[in-house]
Design a protein around this motif. Structure first.
Motif, PDB file in Angstrom:
ATOM      1  N   GLN C 320      -6.556 -18.591  12.052  1.00 48.36           N
ATOM      2  CA  GLN C 320      -7.064 -18.959  13.372  1.00 48.36           C
ATOM      3  C   GLN C 320      -6.672 -20.380  13.779  1.00 48.36           C
ATOM      4  O   GLN C 320      -6.385 -20.653  14.940  1.00 48.36           O
ATOM      5  CB  GLN C 320      -8.574 -18.799  13.404  1.00 48.36           C
ATOM      6  CG  GLN C 320      -9.079 -18.694  14.841  1.00 48.36           C
ATOM      7  CD  GLN C 320     -10.480 -19.201  14.996  1.00 48.36           C
ATOM      8  OE1 GLN C 320     -11.289 -19.068  14.090  1.00 48.36           O
ATOM      9  NE2 GLN C 320     -10.769 -19.788  16.143  1.00 48.36           N
ATOM     10  N   GLN C 323      -2.579 -22.597  15.356  1.00 47.74           N
ATOM     11  CA  GLN C 323      -2.121 -22.432  16.738  1.00 47.74           C
ATOM     12  C   GLN C 323      -0.674 -22.900  16.864  1.00 47.74           C
ATOM     13  O   GLN C 323      -0.215 -23.702  16.085  1.00 47.74           O
ATOM     14  CB  GLN C 323      -3.020 -23.222  17.699  1.00 47.74           C
ATOM     15  CG  GLN C 323      -4.467 -22.741  17.738  1.00 47.74           C
ATOM     16  CD  GLN C 323      -4.652 -21.368  18.371  1.00 47.74           C
ATOM     17  OE1 GLN C 323      -3.709 -20.791  18.913  1.00 47.74           O
ATOM     18  NE2 GLN C 323      -5.851 -20.820  18.271  1.00 47.74           N
ATOM     19  N   LYS C 324      -0.009 -22.384  17.854  1.00 48.67           N
ATOM     20  CA  LYS C 324       1.393 -22.716  18.130  1.00 48.67           C
ATOM     21  C   LYS C 324       2.329 -22.336  16.985  1.00 48.67           C
ATOM     22  O   LYS C 324       3.363 -22.952  16.774  1.00 48.67           O
ATOM     23  CB  LYS C 324       1.563 -24.193  18.496  1.00 48.67           C
ATOM     24  CG  LYS C 324       0.698 -24.616  19.666  1.00 48.67           C
ATOM     25  CD  LYS C 324       1.412 -25.589  20.598  1.00 48.67           C
ATOM     26  CE  LYS C 324       0.518 -26.034  21.727  1.00 48.67           C
ATOM     27  NZ  LYS C 324       0.302 -24.961  22.722  1.00 48.67           N
ATOM     28  N   GLU C 347       4.812  -6.532   8.769  1.00 48.18           N
ATOM     29  CA  GLU C 347       3.429  -6.581   9.245  1.00 48.18           C
ATOM     30  C   GLU C 347       3.106  -7.906   9.907  1.00 48.18           C
ATOM     31  O   GLU C 347       3.534  -8.955   9.435  1.00 48.18           O
ATOM     32  CB  GLU C 347       2.481  -6.436   8.051  1.00 48.18           C
ATOM     33  CG  GLU C 347       1.897  -5.065   7.888  1.00 48.18           C
ATOM     34  CD  GLU C 347       0.927  -5.032   6.730  1.00 48.18           C
ATOM     35  OE1 GLU C 347      -0.266  -5.249   6.964  1.00 48.18           O
ATOM     36  OE2 GLU C 347       1.364  -4.813   5.588  1.00 48.18           O
ATOM     37  N   LEU C 348       2.334  -7.836  10.974  1.00 46.81           N
ATOM     38  CA  LEU C 348       1.825  -9.063  11.595  1.00 46.81           C
ATOM     39  C   LEU C 348       0.306  -9.001  11.539  1.00 46.81           C
ATOM     40  O   LEU C 348      -0.285  -7.988  11.883  1.00 46.81           O
ATOM     41  CB  LEU C 348       2.249  -9.144  13.061  1.00 46.81           C
ATOM     42  CG  LEU C 348       3.720  -9.348  13.375  1.00 46.81           C
ATOM     43  CD1 LEU C 348       3.967  -9.161  14.873  1.00 46.81           C
ATOM     44  CD2 LEU C 348       4.160 -10.735  12.946  1.00 46.81           C
ATOM     45  N   GLU C 349      -0.310 -10.083  11.091  1.00 46.00           N
ATOM     46  CA  GLU C 349      -1.770 -10.138  11.074  1.00 46.00           C
ATOM     47  C   GLU C 349      -2.135 -11.473  11.708  1.00 46.00           C
ATOM     48  O   GLU C 349      -1.927 -12.521  11.121  1.00 46.00           O
ATOM     49  CB  GLU C 349      -2.253 -10.058   9.623  1.00 46.00           C
ATOM     50  CG  GLU C 349      -3.738  -9.901   9.505  1.00 46.00           C
ATOM     51  CD  GLU C 349      -4.165  -9.839   8.044  1.00 46.00           C
ATOM     52  OE1 GLU C 349      -3.842  -8.854   7.368  1.00 46.00           O
ATOM     53  OE2 GLU C 349      -4.800 -10.789   7.582  1.00 46.00           O
ATOM     54  N   ILE C 350      -2.652 -11.410  12.937  1.00 47.09           N
ATOM     55  CA  ILE C 350      -2.712 -12.636  13.730  1.00 47.09           C
ATOM     56  C   ILE C 350      -4.113 -12.934  14.232  1.00 47.09           C
ATOM     57  O   ILE C 350      -4.741 -12.100  14.875  1.00 47.09           O
ATOM     58  CB  ILE C 350      -1.694 -12.544  14.885  1.00 47.09           C
ATOM     59  CG1 ILE C 350      -0.312 -12.530  14.236  1.00 47.09           C
ATOM     60  CG2 ILE C 350      -1.833 -13.716  15.840  1.00 47.09           C
ATOM     61  CD1 ILE C 350       0.799 -12.197  15.133  1.00 47.09           C
ATOM     62  N   PHE C 351      -4.588 -14.125  13.901  1.00 46.90           N
ATOM     63  CA  PHE C 351      -5.921 -14.537  14.319  1.00 46.90           C
ATOM     64  C   PHE C 351      -5.910 -15.761  15.227  1.00 46.90           C
ATOM     65  O   PHE C 351      -6.956 -16.267  15.583  1.00 46.90           O
ATOM     66  CB  PHE C 351      -6.802 -14.808  13.093  1.00 46.90           C
ATOM     67  CG  PHE C 351      -7.164 -13.568  12.333  1.00 46.90           C
ATOM     68  CD1 PHE C 351      -8.158 -12.725  12.802  1.00 46.90           C
ATOM     69  CD2 PHE C 351      -6.490 -13.225  11.175  1.00 46.90           C
ATOM     70  CE1 PHE C 351      -8.492 -11.563  12.118  1.00 46.90           C
ATOM     71  CE2 PHE C 351      -6.816 -12.062  10.484  1.00 46.90           C
ATOM     72  CZ  PHE C 351      -7.819 -11.234  10.953  1.00 46.90           C
ATOM     73  N   ALA C 352      -4.730 -16.279  15.553  1.00 44.20           N
ATOM     74  CA  ALA C 352      -4.650 -17.417  16.471  1.00 44.20           C
ATOM     75  C   ALA C 352      -4.055 -16.892  17.764  1.00 44.20           C
ATOM     76  O   ALA C 352      -3.212 -16.006  17.734  1.00 44.20           O
ATOM     77  CB  ALA C 352      -3.744 -18.493  15.886  1.00 44.20           C
ATOM     78  N   ASP C 353      -4.504 -17.413  18.917  1.00 38.67           N
ATOM     79  CA  ASP C 353      -4.007 -16.804  20.148  1.00 38.67           C
ATOM     80  C   ASP C 353      -2.760 -17.453  20.704  1.00 38.67           C
ATOM     81  O   ASP C 353      -1.933 -16.801  21.311  1.00 38.67           O
ATOM     82  CB  ASP C 353      -5.104 -16.713  21.214  1.00 38.67           C
ATOM     83  CG  ASP C 353      -5.599 -18.079  21.661  1.00 38.67           C
ATOM     84  OD1 ASP C 353      -5.523 -19.015  20.837  1.00 38.67           O
ATOM     85  OD2 ASP C 353      -6.064 -18.211  22.796  1.00 38.67           O
ATOM     86  N   ASP C 354      -2.600 -18.752  20.444  1.00 37.74           N
ATOM     87  CA  ASP C 354      -1.463 -19.434  21.071  1.00 37.74           C
ATOM     88  C   ASP C 354      -0.256 -19.372  20.138  1.00 37.74           C
ATOM     89  O   ASP C 354       0.130 -20.368  19.532  1.00 37.74           O
ATOM     90  CB  ASP C 354      -1.844 -20.887  21.387  1.00 37.74           C
ATOM     91  CG  ASP C 354      -0.817 -21.531  22.297  1.00 37.74           C
ATOM     92  OD1 ASP C 354       0.144 -20.852  22.688  1.00 37.74           O
ATOM     93  OD2 ASP C 354      -0.978 -22.721  22.602  1.00 37.74           O
ATOM     94  N   VAL C 355       0.307 -18.190  20.001  1.00 36.85           N
ATOM     95  CA  VAL C 355       1.391 -17.998  19.045  1.00 36.85           C
ATOM     96  C   VAL C 355       2.531 -17.226  19.698  1.00 36.85           C
ATOM     97  O   VAL C 355       2.345 -16.571  20.711  1.00 36.85           O
ATOM     98  CB  VAL C 355       0.924 -17.190  17.822  1.00 36.85           C
ATOM     99  CG1 VAL C 355      -0.187 -17.892  17.080  1.00 36.85           C
ATOM    100  CG2 VAL C 355       0.456 -15.782  18.235  1.00 36.85           C
ATOM    101  N   CYS C 357       4.912 -14.588  17.956  1.00 39.07           N
ATOM    102  CA  CYS C 357       5.283 -13.923  16.718  1.00 39.07           C
ATOM    103  C   CYS C 357       5.981 -12.619  17.057  1.00 39.07           C
ATOM    104  O   CYS C 357       5.635 -11.957  18.021  1.00 39.07           O
ATOM    105  CB  CYS C 357       4.062 -13.599  15.869  1.00 39.07           C
ATOM    106  SG  CYS C 357       3.204 -15.070  15.315  1.00 39.07           S
ATOM    107  N   GLY C 358       6.938 -12.275  16.231  1.00 38.96           N
ATOM    108  CA  GLY C 358       7.597 -11.015  16.475  1.00 38.96           C
ATOM    109  C   GLY C 358       8.332 -10.547  15.247  1.00 38.96           C
ATOM    110  O   GLY C 358       8.615 -11.339  14.339  1.00 38.96           O
ATOM    111  N   HIS C 359       8.581  -9.257  15.192  1.00 40.76           N
ATOM    112  CA  HIS C 359       9.459  -8.758  14.146  1.00 40.76           C
ATOM    113  C   HIS C 359      10.277  -7.606  14.685  1.00 40.76           C
ATOM    114  O   HIS C 359       9.898  -6.941  15.641  1.00 40.76           O
ATOM    115  CB  HIS C 359       8.695  -8.356  12.882  1.00 40.76           C
ATOM    116  CG  HIS C 359       7.738  -7.223  13.072  1.00 40.76           C
ATOM    117  ND1 HIS C 359       6.455  -7.266  12.613  1.00 40.76           N
ATOM    118  CD2 HIS C 359       7.880  -6.019  13.655  1.00 40.76           C
ATOM    119  CE1 HIS C 359       5.849  -6.126  12.923  1.00 40.76           C
ATOM    120  NE2 HIS C 359       6.675  -5.353  13.549  1.00 40.76           N
TER     121      HIS C 359
END
Lengths: 251, 502, 421
Positions: C320, C323-324, C347-355, C357-359
């Motif tokens: 979380q 960020q960024k 797999e992406l496991e994301i708890f921060a919003d200002d990101v 991310c991609g695969h």
């Protein structure tokens, strides 16, 4: 109409001060040009006027028709009559331009306590405005600004300005990326909006746009302050001598 | 976008809780006693007047279920379910299956009217339900182009437009009726896509399923109208276990819609459905869901546990099965509508929008199992997480050895609103054929500040600006829905995100 | 969690437990190390993971590790010539570390001492019940090196860590600590001859502002089972580039566990997997973005021939507070045979919003248009295909910021193609 008093603003994230005491008054019906070299704070001024929260106002005030707008969010300022024509209009995938126009017009009407537009009336207005700007209605079915050319984007900005009928129009580098024909159409669009109760602020680096939108007043912004003001001849002078001289005088 | 504006208006008139289907119908009901054992299963089977083979099938499933363990691999957390603390059968008093409308309790009809689903055909056709204005109606059920099977707790109460459908040769009735009236068809296809032993919840469903829809579209028939089922859980402490079976014979086409709601309750309720689709040569089935079970309150109390097994079998060559889902409800969603691409040149599609807010937990996605030659599949998933929710896409693409020329394209995008929620992407990609082509891409990001500022600069308030951008984000999937459903879905998404702006 | 109910032990499980019963006591370590070894052996006793354990979904170790090489050392193992000219070579030969180094800024110790006096006990802690590679290593680790790179030191020549065997069982560990602002290139060689069970764990601490390029070259013989783990901690403003080239072993599992703990840290993973014969090769990465403004990229390219099975699992977790975060992962596979397979789970496991991310993951054939273009220029199909496949892999190698490494790795690539095409 617009009074900017000793306005200081900085970038919220890193605290860099951009505006360092701007003073400016714009009267109803006036067309004002704000010129200045790159990095002088022109675009920042447009963002601060429209309430972008990446910038913090640290001192001073902005009064619209005598009332401070600093506490208003961007949507409230827009409903109060502030319109910003963006230098780089955002692409918003999936949102059809027509839908967007309708929501925007009705949101503002509602905020002002007016009735929502009926669909036929809405379409009529859009069609008329689009014709005046030589825009193809089919373009408006496409997602907002997505895949629009630079000229199409700027035209779409002016179209929005026509439809939203703001009382303060701020045009940020509207001439950038336009060829001469597009520039003429856009300028005619703006000129058609000149009226005694509407003010227009044209932000530009070059004199070129001002051949088409002739200003009443010209202000030169440098290092976050207005360093020189004058009539339209000031813009022509700048074109001849460049910014260096004026900056020199100011320093 | 009128829908957005309207949504905001709707939301403003609602109380803190925005779930507008949260009312309860006060109606007497017949319930089986709480608990699960062979006698209860016999009770359900007897209530439904089922043949012996069906009872045996159920008992076999039950015995199998006793040996199974609840799956734990999904990213959802919930207290252990006490399967003995549930009623496995509840029906409005006196109703054991669809009857004529005159016999249906008026309270019940009122419930459906309140949900926007008129069940009196003559009224629908006469346009009684249509709004007075000239604006196109966004109520799909009132449009007169949809036949509805209304399932209330454990029974189907009414199925509309049956006669008209029968003229075209289409069978549309409750599964309970089908078991009695068309036993050969049911025996041939039931459990042939989702086997009795498939998974914990599917096995439980096989033992205790109470009602659901049955659709049979014969060879060469294009079903003349949209078919739909509307599920409503009303009773307390009742599980709903519906079973749907759709068969499209050679060259047939059918589009099927599914909607669901439940009253607002403090306790959690269980919904464990099984849907089986079978498409023979050149047949096409389009299955759309707008899932809006009660999601629980702002603190995460209550809400439906939605554990669903949906699977389509493209059994014939050139067949096509397309799943479209809009998931906004339920406290927990565990759902993977899948396609088995068995026939050569068959096509599987999965279009999904999953919106989670509050304390909702979603673990959903699809499986595309490529067995036949030149099979292709397409997955478009849009996840939106807000509040304190967790939203997981879990999907499998499997290209088997003999699936010469198989193709898959997957795109899953997640959007985060706020920093207390989670967005997760878990794809499983398995290729065993050299000529296969599998492409997967996924992104996760937040709503762009630039876009939001731009929209707000035009005078659109923040919450509405977000709804607008989100609706743009999900456009690719919305387009796959029947038009009236699309409007409904956009509204639902906006309502679900209400309160997500801090 | 994934609880397995064990019915009967496999031959491999029996052999591992018997080996621990017979030799565990004689392995170096004080009481704290011995306690860790015992805990690790207990985990092995609970059974090797099957595909029901999520992190082993595509590598069913219980089935694949059908047998285990004897707990002895083959004869005649010898250190290899360095991969890169001028390298400081630290070899573990047949499980024994005896090299030393006299390079400014480098402090090298054999790992035996750290085990004997218990200093390394903490490091033998397992990451979880699915940390089977860690468990086998912790139970049996006999030697290795502890390398310190002094703060501010820029080590001019690469340091090569070798783990060479001539069959039998080898359990090695390398512990590297790069001080603040240090710069170094480290090569990890995993090779040998004969039937073997190799476990190797590498641990790296990247100090603030330090910059490390770590190249793993695994070319075990086809009779060997290779279980490896690379664990790193990256602190503020530090940068780690990890390159993995896998081209050998019957069963290879390379785990990569990286924690980005400091702001503005960077991690880049580049992997080339060359699969032939009956090989099963698995790269499994778990990357944790734990601090704001961290940046990572991962590119994995795979070639599958013969009856080989390849696996890439790549999990990116964003906490979380991170960020960024900017994280991008790609896994591309050319499957050249219908007998082989490739499975991937990004797999992406994301708890921060200002990101951001991609695969992306693809399994494809050679691009037909490219093939046509080359053939239109008069290159016959077989060589055209060869060229394109090689280009597909070379692209990743050429990203390395080390000319000599590029040359050596491309040479290895060519030799692999000569042997398997």
């Amino acid at each position: 109409m617009l009074e900017i008093k000793n306005l200081h603003a900085r970038i919220a994230e890193d605290g860099t001060e951009i505006l360092r005491g701007v003073n400016l008054t714009v009267k109803p019906g006036e067309v004002v040009a704000i010129m200045g070299p790159n990095g002088s704070g022109k675009s920042t001024l447009s963002y601060v006027l429209s309430g972008r929260d990446d910038y913090e106002v640290t001192e001073g005030d902005i009064l619209l028709n005598g009332e401070s707008i600093l506490e208003m969010d961007p949507a409230e300022r827009a409903s109060a009559g502030v319109f910003l024509a963006f230098q780089y209009p955002m692409e918003i995938p999936g949102v059809a331009t027509m839908e967007f126009l309708k929501v925007a017009m009705n949101s503002q009407r509602k905020a002002r306590g007016e009735e929502e537009l009926k669909v036929p009336e809405f379409i009529k207005r859009v069609r008329t405005a689009a014709e005046e700007l030589s825009m193809d209605m089919n373009m408006l079915k496409r997602p907002l600004n997505v895949g629009f050319s630079g000229g199409e984007k700027k035209r779409a900005e002016i179209l929005q300005m026509k439809l939203l009928e703001p009382n303060l129009c701020v045009l940020d580098e509207t001439d950038s990326g336009l060829d001469i024909d597009a520039l003429r159409i856009v300028a005619e669009g703006v000129n058609a909006l000149r009226s005694p109760d509407r003010a227009i602020v044209v932000i530009t680096h070059y004199q070129r746009l001002l051949d088409y939108i002739v200003p009443d007043t010209v202000h030169v912004l440098y290092k976050g302050r207005v360093v020189k003001s004058g009539g339209k001849e000031l813009a022509q002078e700048l074109e001849k001598t460049g910014y260096a001289e004026i900056i020199g005088e100011a320093a | 976008m009128a829908a957005v504006q309207e949504t905001i208006d709707t939301v403003r008139t609602l109380d803190v809780d925005q779930y507008k289907y949260g009312f309860e119908t006060l109606i007497e009901s017949d319930k089986a006693p709480k608990g699960l054992n062979e006698d209860i299963i016999r009770f359900i089977s007897a209530k439904k007047d089922e043949p012996e083979w069906m009872l045996e099938w159920r008992l076999g499933a039950y015995r199998r279920w006793l040996t199974m363990e609840e799956p734990t691999w999904a990213r959802v957390e919930y207290p252990k379910i006490d399967f003995q603390d549930l009623h496995y059968f509840a029906a409005p008093k006196g109703i054991t299956g669809p009857t004529s409308l005159d016999e249906v309790d008026p309270e019940l009809l009122k419930t459906y009217e309140k949900l926007g689903i008129p069940l009196r055909e003559q009224e629908i056709l006469a346009g009684v339900q249509k709004p007075a204005s000239d604006e196109p109606s966004d109520n799909v059920y009132a449009s007169g182009r949809v036949a509805v099977d209304a399932v209330f707790d454990s029974v189907s109460v009414v199925t509309t437009f049956r006669e008209e459908l029968a003229k075209a040769g289409v069978i549309f009735c409750s599964i309970s009726e089908a078991i009695r009236e068309y036993p050969e068809l049911v025996q041939k296809y039931l459990g042939s896509v989702v086997p009795v032993s498939d998974n914990y919840y599917a096995t439980l469903n096989s033992a205790v399923f109470t009602d659901g829809s049955f659709v049979f579209v014969p060879k060469g028939v294009r079903c003349p109208m949209e078919l739909s089922t509307y599920f409503r859980i009303n009773e307390k402490n009742t599980g709903q276990f519906e079973r749907t079976l759709i068969i499209a014979e050679e060259g047939a086409y059918v589009s099927y819609l599914e909607g669901c709601t439940a009253p607002q309750r403090d306790e959690n309720q269980l919904h464990a459905a099984v849907v089986e689709l079978i498409a023979l040569d050149d047949a096409e089935i389009k299955y759309s869901t707008v899932q809006n079970w009660y999601p629980g309150d702002a603190e995460g109390k209550g809400g439906i546990y939605n554990f669903v097994t949906k699977r389509g079998d493209c059994r014939g060559k050139n067949s096509k099965i397309s799943w479209t889902q809009v998931e906004t409800g339920s406290a927990i969603t565990w759902k993977y509508p899948s396609c088995i691409l068995r026939g050569d040149n068959s096509v599987g599609e999965f279009y999904s929008i999953a919106v989670s807010n509050g304390y909702q937990q979603i673990d959903s996605g699809t499986k595309m199992i490529h067995l036949g030659k030149n099979t292709s599949s397409r997955i478009i998933s849009k996840g939106i997480s807000a509040g304190n929710s967790n939203n997981t896409y879990r999907g499998q693409v499997s290209i088997h050895r003999k699936a010469e020329g198989a193709r898959n394209f997957t795109n899953c995008d997640s959007l985060l609103i706020g920093d207390q929620c989670g967005a997760h992407t878990v794809p499983y990609i398995e290729a065993k054929n050299a000529s296969a082509k599998v492409e997967h891409e996924a992104t996760t990001s937040k709503i762009s500040e630039d876009q939001k500022f731009y929209v707000m600069q035009r005078g659109i308030p923040e919450e509405e600006a977000i709804a607008l951008i989100v609706n743009g984000f999900v456009k690719d999937v919305i387009q796959e829905l029947p038009m009236e459903f699309a409007v409904e879905a956009q509204k639902l998404i906006s309502i679900s995100l209400e309160g997500s702006v801090g | 969690m994934n609880i397995q109910t064990q019915i009967k032990r496999t031959a491999a499980e029996e052999l591992l437990l018997d080996a621990f019963a017979a030799h565990g006591e004689a392995l170096p370590g004080d009481s704290s190390v011995k306690a860790q070894r015992k805990a690790a052996a207990e985990l092995i006793g609970r059974g090797l993971p099957t595909r029901r354990v999520e992190s082993w979904h595509y590598t069913d170790l219980r089935r694949l590790l059908s047998n285990v090489a004897a707990f002895t050392q083959g004869q005649g193992a010898a250190a290899e010539a360095a991969l890169l000219d001028g390298s400081t070579v630290l070899s573990v030969v047949g499980g024994k570390a005896s090299a030393s180094a006299n390079v400014d800024g480098l402090t090298v110790a054999s790992l035996v001492n750290g085990l004997a006096d218990g200093k390394l006990a903490e490091r033998l802690t397992l990451a979880g019940t699915d940390d089977t590679v860690g468990a086998i290593n912790s139970a049996f680790v006999a030697d290795g090196y502890a390398v310190d790179i002094a703060a501010g030191a820029e080590i001019a020549h690469p340091v090569e860590l070798q783990n060479v065997h001539a069959g039998g069982q080898v359990h090695t560990r390398f512990v590297v600590n790069a001080g603040e602002g240090a710069k170094a290139v480290i090569v990890e060689r995993q090779t040998g001859t004969g039937s073997a069970l190799v476990s190797s764990v590498s641990e790296l601490d990247v100090g603030e502002g330090a910059e490390i390029l770590w190249i793993i070259v695994q070319d075990q013989p086809v009779e060997a089972d290779h279980l490896a783990q690379f664990k790193a901690r990256i602190t503020a403003n530090a940068k780690l580039t990890l390159f993995v080239m896998n081209s050998g072993a019957k069963l290879a599992r390379q785990e990569v566990r990286v924690r980005m703990e400091g702001e503005h840290s960077q991690f880049h993973l580049r992997g080339v997997n060359l699969l032939a014969g009956d090989a099963h090769s698995d790269i499994t990465m778990v990357l944790d973005h734990l601090a704001p403004d961290t940046y990572s990229t991962e590119t994995i390219r795979n070639i599958v021939t013969g009856r080989a099975d390849g696996v890439f699992q790549g999990m990116i977790r964003v906490a979380q507070k991170a960020q960024k975060t900017d994280a991008k992962m790609a896994c591309n596979t050319l499957l050249l045979t219908d007998e082989g397979s490739f499975s991937t789970k990004p797999e992406l496991e994301i708890f921060a919003d200002d990101v951001v991310c991609g695969h992306g993951a693809t399994v494809t054939e050679i691009e037909k248009a490219h093939l046509f273009y080359l053939m239109a220029r008069g290159i016959e199909e077989k060589s055209a295909r060869g060229l394109l496949v090689k280009a597909f892999l070379a692209e990743v190698i050429e990203e390395l910021e080390n000319e000599q490494a590029i040359e050596v790795l491309e040479d290895k690539l060519n030799r692999w193609f000569e042997a398997h095409a």
